[in-house]
Each structure stands twice: as structure tokens, then as C-alpha cells.
Design a protein around this motif. Structure first.
Motif, mmCIF file in Angstrom:
data_model
loop_
_atom_site.group_PDB
_atom_site.id
_atom_site.type_symbol
_atom_site.label_atom_id
_atom_site.label_comp_id
_atom_site.label_asym_id
_atom_site.label_seq_id
_atom_site.Cartn_x
_atom_site.Cartn_y
_atom_site.Cartn_z
ATOM 1 N N ALA A 110 6.863 55.770 10.032
ATOM 2 C CA ALA A 110 7.058 55.317 8.652
ATOM 3 C C ALA A 110 8.521 55.472 8.238
ATOM 4 C CB ALA A 110 6.160 56.095 7.711
ATOM 5 N N LEU A 111 9.191 56.475 8.780
ATOM 6 C CA LEU A 111 10.605 56.667 8.446
ATOM 7 C C LEU A 111 11.490 55.623 9.105
ATOM 8 C CD1 LEU A 111 10.892 60.558 8.716
ATOM 9 C CD2 LEU A 111 10.789 59.176 6.642
ATOM 10 N N THR A 112 11.125 55.176 10.300
ATOM 11 C CA THR A 112 11.953 54.189 10.996
ATOM 12 C C THR A 112 11.709 52.778 10.516
ATOM 13 O OG1 THR A 112 10.335 53.942 12.779
ATOM 14 C CG2 THR A 112 12.070 55.590 13.083
ATOM 15 N N MET A 113 10.586 52.542 9.851
ATOM 16 C CA MET A 113 10.260 51.209 9.351
ATOM 17 C C MET A 113 10.042 51.276 7.846
ATOM 18 S SD MET A 113 7.697 49.963 12.344
ATOM 19 C CE MET A 113 7.617 48.299 11.750
ATOM 20 N N PRO A 114 11.115 51.377 7.068
ATOM 21 C CA PRO A 114 10.950 51.508 5.618
ATOM 22 C C PRO A 114 10.436 50.212 4.991
ATOM 23 C CG PRO A 114 13.248 51.246 6.160
ATOM 24 C CD PRO A 114 12.509 51.354 7.462
ATOM 25 N N HIS A 115 9.747 50.362 3.890
ATOM 26 C CA HIS A 115 9.240 49.218 3.148
ATOM 27 C C HIS A 115 10.305 48.746 2.163
ATOM 28 C CE1 HIS A 115 5.241 49.555 4.767
ATOM 29 N NE2 HIS A 115 5.239 50.850 4.496
ATOM 30 N N PRO A 116 10.345 47.444 1.877
ATOM 31 C CA PRO A 116 11.323 46.951 0.902
ATOM 32 C C PRO A 116 11.028 47.470 -0.497
ATOM 33 C CG PRO A 116 9.838 45.194 1.590
ATOM 34 C CD PRO A 116 9.534 46.378 2.440
ATOM 35 N N ASP A 117 12.040 47.448 -1.348
ATOM 36 C CA ASP A 117 11.896 47.954 -2.710
ATOM 37 C C ASP A 117 11.066 47.028 -3.593
ATOM 38 O OD1 ASP A 117 13.422 50.146 -2.059
ATOM 39 O OD2 ASP A 117 15.310 49.205 -2.696
ATOM 40 N N ARG A 118 11.051 45.744 -3.266
ATOM 41 C CA ARG A 118 10.323 44.778 -4.086
ATOM 42 C C ARG A 118 9.733 43.685 -3.204
ATOM 43 N NH1 ARG A 118 13.232 40.206 -4.333
ATOM 44 N NH2 ARG A 118 15.411 40.332 -3.736
ATOM 45 N N ARG A 119 8.860 42.895 -3.803
ATOM 46 C CA ARG A 119 8.278 41.765 -3.083
ATOM 47 C C ARG A 119 9.291 40.638 -2.995
ATOM 48 N NH1 ARG A 119 2.696 40.410 -5.847
ATOM 49 N NH2 ARG A 119 2.881 38.707 -4.361
ATOM 50 N N PRO A 120 9.222 39.822 -1.944
ATOM 51 C CA PRO A 120 10.167 38.706 -1.853
ATOM 52 C C PRO A 120 9.870 37.653 -2.917
ATOM 53 C CG PRO A 120 8.624 38.646 -0.024
ATOM 54 C CD PRO A 120 8.376 39.914 -0.765
ATOM 55 N N ASP A 121 10.932 37.011 -3.410
ATOM 56 C CA ASP A 121 10.726 35.945 -4.384
ATOM 57 C C ASP A 121 10.362 34.653 -3.633
ATOM 58 O OD1 ASP A 121 13.102 34.967 -3.357
ATOM 59 O OD2 ASP A 121 14.304 35.587 -5.079
ATOM 60 N N LYS A 122 10.226 33.565 -4.368
ATOM 61 C CA LYS A 122 9.721 32.329 -3.787
ATOM 62 C C LYS A 122 10.624 31.820 -2.664
ATOM 63 C CE LYS A 122 7.739 27.960 -5.264
ATOM 64 N NZ LYS A 122 7.416 27.144 -6.440
ATOM 65 N N LYS A 123 11.925 31.837 -2.878
ATOM 66 C CA LYS A 123 12.870 31.351 -1.861
ATOM 67 C C LYS A 123 12.835 32.246 -0.618
ATOM 68 C CE LYS A 123 17.708 30.038 -1.166
ATOM 69 N NZ LYS A 123 17.687 30.387 0.215
ATOM 70 N N GLU A 124 12.800 33.560 -0.828
ATOM 71 C CA GLU A 124 12.746 34.488 0.308
ATOM 72 C C GLU A 124 11.446 34.336 1.096
ATOM 73 O OE1 GLU A 124 15.508 38.066 -1.560
ATOM 74 O OE2 GLU A 124 13.340 38.093 -1.846
ATOM 75 N N ARG A 125 10.332 34.079 0.393
ATOM 76 C CA ARG A 125 9.060 33.852 1.076
ATOM 77 C C ARG A 125 9.129 32.603 1.946
ATOM 78 N NH1 ARG A 125 6.543 35.300 -3.608
ATOM 79 N NH2 ARG A 125 6.054 33.163 -4.149
ATOM 80 N N ARG A 126 9.700 31.535 1.407
ATOM 81 C CA ARG A 126 9.842 30.305 2.191
ATOM 82 C C ARG A 126 10.699 30.552 3.429
ATOM 83 N NH1 ARG A 126 11.063 26.151 -2.724
ATOM 84 N NH2 ARG A 126 8.917 25.850 -3.368
#
Length: 136
Positions: A110-126
């Protein structure tokens, strides 16, 4: 003539009932499903929910990611408090060590694979979907 039963420990208890009384599973129905699904082994073999449990037997119980190996110390047909339920079995030293090492590995992962601070927005999801499909 009726026979009266004392409050002493029973000499035979079904496996599903013992797992429920020892608080490994919340209901007998769940205990039964786990036994039938192969998540519980009695003396190293798959068994049926109606298998009679004996003191000294080895039971392997899978709960989520954890695999516990316990030795049956005593029998009970009744579900009691957690401290009393823990008196029904004794977990082996190898099982405790293995569970702790697996838990430590999960924490390190879990320490080596941190989670992002927020969900991706529409452009980042695409962009993520495009990257997954084409690799660009």
C-alpha cells in the motif's frame, strides 16, 4: 421419563455450529456456505457442515485474505461472548506468523502504490481509457 441435560460441554457438535459458536462466522448459514465452498478444511480435508467436531482436531478457516489454522480445544453449541469463544480454539504459531507476514506485505504494498488525492476528471478519464486501449 425425560432425560435432563447438564450445562457441561457436549461430546459432539456439528462443524458449522462450532464455527458459528467460535465466532468465525456471523451466522450458521454463512458457516455452512463457507464449508460447502471449500473455505474450511477439517484435519486437512474438505468436509461437510454436518461433520462432528472433536477436541484436538485441526481446522483451517479462510476469512477474506487470511487463512487461520486452529486446534479445537473444547466444544460448544451456544454462541457466547468473544472472550469465551476464543477459549474454544487455539491458533497455531505458524498460522499467526504467516498472517502477520502477509499483513506486513499488504501494508508495504500500500505504501509503494499510493492512491491519488482525487478522482480523475472527464478529460483525464478519456486519456486513461485511451491509454488502456491503445497504449499511447
Amino acid at each position: 421419563m425425560q432425560t435432563t441435560q447438564t450445562n457441561s460441554a457436549p461430546d459432539k457438535v456439528r462443524l458449522d455450529k462450532w464455527l458459528w459458536a467460535a465466532r468465525f462466522y456471523k451466522t450458521r448459514a454463512v458457516a455452512r456456505q463457507m464449508i460447502e465452498g471449500g473455505k474450511v478444511q477439517y484435519n486437512g480435508q474438505r468436509s461437510k457442515p454436518s461433520k462432528w467436531v472433536e477436541p484436538g482436531a485441526q481446522v483451517q478457516v479462510r476469512q477474506g485474505n487470511d487463512l487461520r489454522t486452529v486446534i479445537v480445544v473444547s466444544l460448544s453449541e451456544h454462541r457466547r461472548s468473544a472472550p469465551e469463544a476464543q477459549q474454544l480454539y487455539q491458533e497455531t504459531a505458524e498460522s499467526i506468523a504467516k498472517r502477520e507476514s502477509i499483513a506486513q506485505a499488504r501494508k508495504m504494498n500500500a505504501l509503494t502504490m499510493p492512491h491519488p488525492d482525487r478522482r480523475p476528471d472527464k478529460k483525464e478519464r478519456r486519456d486513461l481509457i485511451k491509454f488502456k486501449i491503445t497504449g499511447e
